[in-house]
Design an enzyme around this catalytic site. Structure first.
Site, PDB file in Angstrom:
ATOM      1  N   HIS A  78       0.758  -1.526   0.068  1.00  0.00           N
ATOM      2  CA  HIS A  78       0.079   0.172  -0.003  1.00  0.00           C
ATOM      3  C   HIS A  78       0.678   1.743  -0.242  1.00  0.00           C
ATOM      4  CE1 HIS A  78      -2.866  -2.743   0.424  1.00  0.00           C
ATOM      5  NE2 HIS A  78      -2.072  -3.177   2.049  1.00  0.00           N
ATOM      6  N   GLU A  88      -1.599   0.561   8.429  1.00  0.00           N
ATOM      7  CA  GLU A  88      -0.740  -1.015   7.405  1.00  0.00           C
ATOM      8  C   GLU A  88       0.394  -0.200   7.030  1.00  0.00           C
ATOM      9  OE1 GLU A  88      -0.977  -4.839   4.162  1.00  0.00           O
ATOM     10  OE2 GLU A  88      -2.937  -3.015   4.899  1.00  0.00           O
ATOM     11  N   HIS A 123       3.227  -6.685   4.389  1.00  0.00           N
ATOM     12  CA  HIS A 123       1.831  -6.535   4.426  1.00  0.00           C
ATOM     13  C   HIS A 123       1.717  -6.906   6.176  1.00  0.00           C
ATOM     14  CE1 HIS A 123       0.396  -5.739   0.483  1.00  0.00           C
ATOM     15  NE2 HIS A 123       1.060  -6.349  -0.267  1.00  0.00           N
ATOM     16  N   GLU A 155       2.408 -11.968   5.256  1.00  0.00           N
ATOM     17  CA  GLU A 155       1.638 -10.849   6.394  1.00  0.00           C
ATOM     18  C   GLU A 155       1.966 -11.118   7.862  1.00  0.00           C
ATOM     19  OE1 GLU A 155      -0.821  -9.412   5.747  1.00  0.00           O
ATOM     20  OE2 GLU A 155      -1.636  -9.797   3.555  1.00  0.00           O
TER      21      GLU A 155
END
Length: 337
Positions: A125, A162, A218, A300
């Site tokens: 992101h 995040e 992430h 993640e």
């Protein structure tokens, strides 16, 4: 990353055990971690598919690390050696300002055991995505489908984004890899570009750099009570402009090395809601993986919506350990390649 975003279809719940038949125990065990990356890879190849999510090729593995850059230890790192301060901006030349965010102003240039190796770090992101909704909602081709360019990502209940987490870990990881002599490139850094890049461009950056390894960082946005890390591997996709067949096996070795070292260094458990306790999930709906022509995985690091994981993810000392675990996995993979 939330599983409701453009990079994922909602995962299917894990199958309950058949009546009268006990559920198989998770295959990741601490005792296996000392066996090395090759053992982890062989075990991964032998165990077979797990059936996580919509991807029928999802697989189980023993995520055992290869030898990293430090002596293995189960003892936690001293918080005094780390900091929760936000990262300062690096210069375009790649030099680092002195600070306590994991950066080292004296990081060597192109010397060390990874000299000549190129690593691309993809911080998931972008903090500016929320200000560019029209741009990030644009559809891009990922080979198997079309998806939005990018998303805003998730956040903790306390508002820690995040995108801020991934960029901080990326800075720390870059420093550690540069200390080993690697050339490190980030897909975006400190507001440049101001949004994105799109998922197809993130893959293209790694491809054009001829990266020896690429990792997308992430943190998940699943339900409270769902916790732990998982590494996402590319399926053997061949559709449209996507062909991961040449890099699928190497990506699995990279993923197994990162998963084992991340578990060992951080103490974060494998996901209790995806991967069957292995810390490994294989998917075919990620543009950043589908379009990659170099070994690449996603990690993640934890679930931002779970209180226990959020406490770790918001800690600077734990983020340093996260970077160390990822770094040691990458280093072990590259030195074995």
């Amino acid at each position: 990353m939330s599983y409701t975003g453009p990079e994922f279809d909602p995962p299917q719940p894990e199958r309950p055990a058949r009546p009268g038949r006990p559920r198989r125990a998770p295959v990741i065990v601490l005792g296996a971690l000392a066996a090395g990356g090759l053992l982890g890879w062989l075990a991964y190849a032998a165990v077979g598919a797990s059936g996580d999510g919509p991807d029928p090729e999802a697989s189980r593995t023993v995520a055992a690390p290869a030898t990293g850059t430090r002596t293995p230890s189960s003892a936690p790192h001293s918080p005094a050696a780390r900091s929760s301060a936000s990262p300062s901006s690096p210069s375009p030349s790649g030099s680092h300002a002195a600070g306590d965010d994991g950066k080292d102003p004296g990081a060597p240039a192109a010397s060390g055991p990874l000299r000549g190796k190129v690593v691309v770090i993809d911080p998931g992101h972008n903090p500016g995505n929320s200000r560019h909704t029209a741009e990030i909602n644009r559809q891009v081709d990922i080979g198997t489908d079309s998806k939005e360019c990018d998303t805003t990502g998730t956040s903790t209940n306390g508002g820690y984004a995040e995108a801020a987490f991934t960029l901080d870990v990326a800075h720390r990881l870059r420093t550690l890899l540069e200390q080993q002599g690697a050339t490190v490139k980030l897909t975006h850094d400190d507001g440049l570009p101001p949004w994105g890049p799109c998922v197809d461009e993130r893959a293209r950056i790694g491809n054009e750099a001829h990266a020896d390894a690429a990792v997308s960082i992430h943190a998940d946005g699943s339900a409270p009570g769902n916790r732990g890390f998982h590494v996402i591997l590319p399926a053997a996709v061949h559709a449209g402009g996507a062909d991961t067949r040449p890099i699928a096996a190497a990506s699995r070795r990279l993923g197994a090395s990162i998963a084992g070292n991340f578990l060992r260094v951080t103490g974060e458990p494998p996901s209790n809601y995806l991967g069957g306790g292995t810390g490994m999930v294989t998917r075919r709906d990620l543009g950043g993986l589908n379009l990659s022509t170099v070994p690449k995985v996603f990690i993640e690091c934890g679930n931002m919506r779970d209180g226990t994981d959020a406490t770790r993810l918001t800690s600077g000392s734990w983020r340093q350990r996260a970077a160390e675990g990822i770094s040691e996995g990458i280093v072990a993979f590259l030195r074995a390649s």
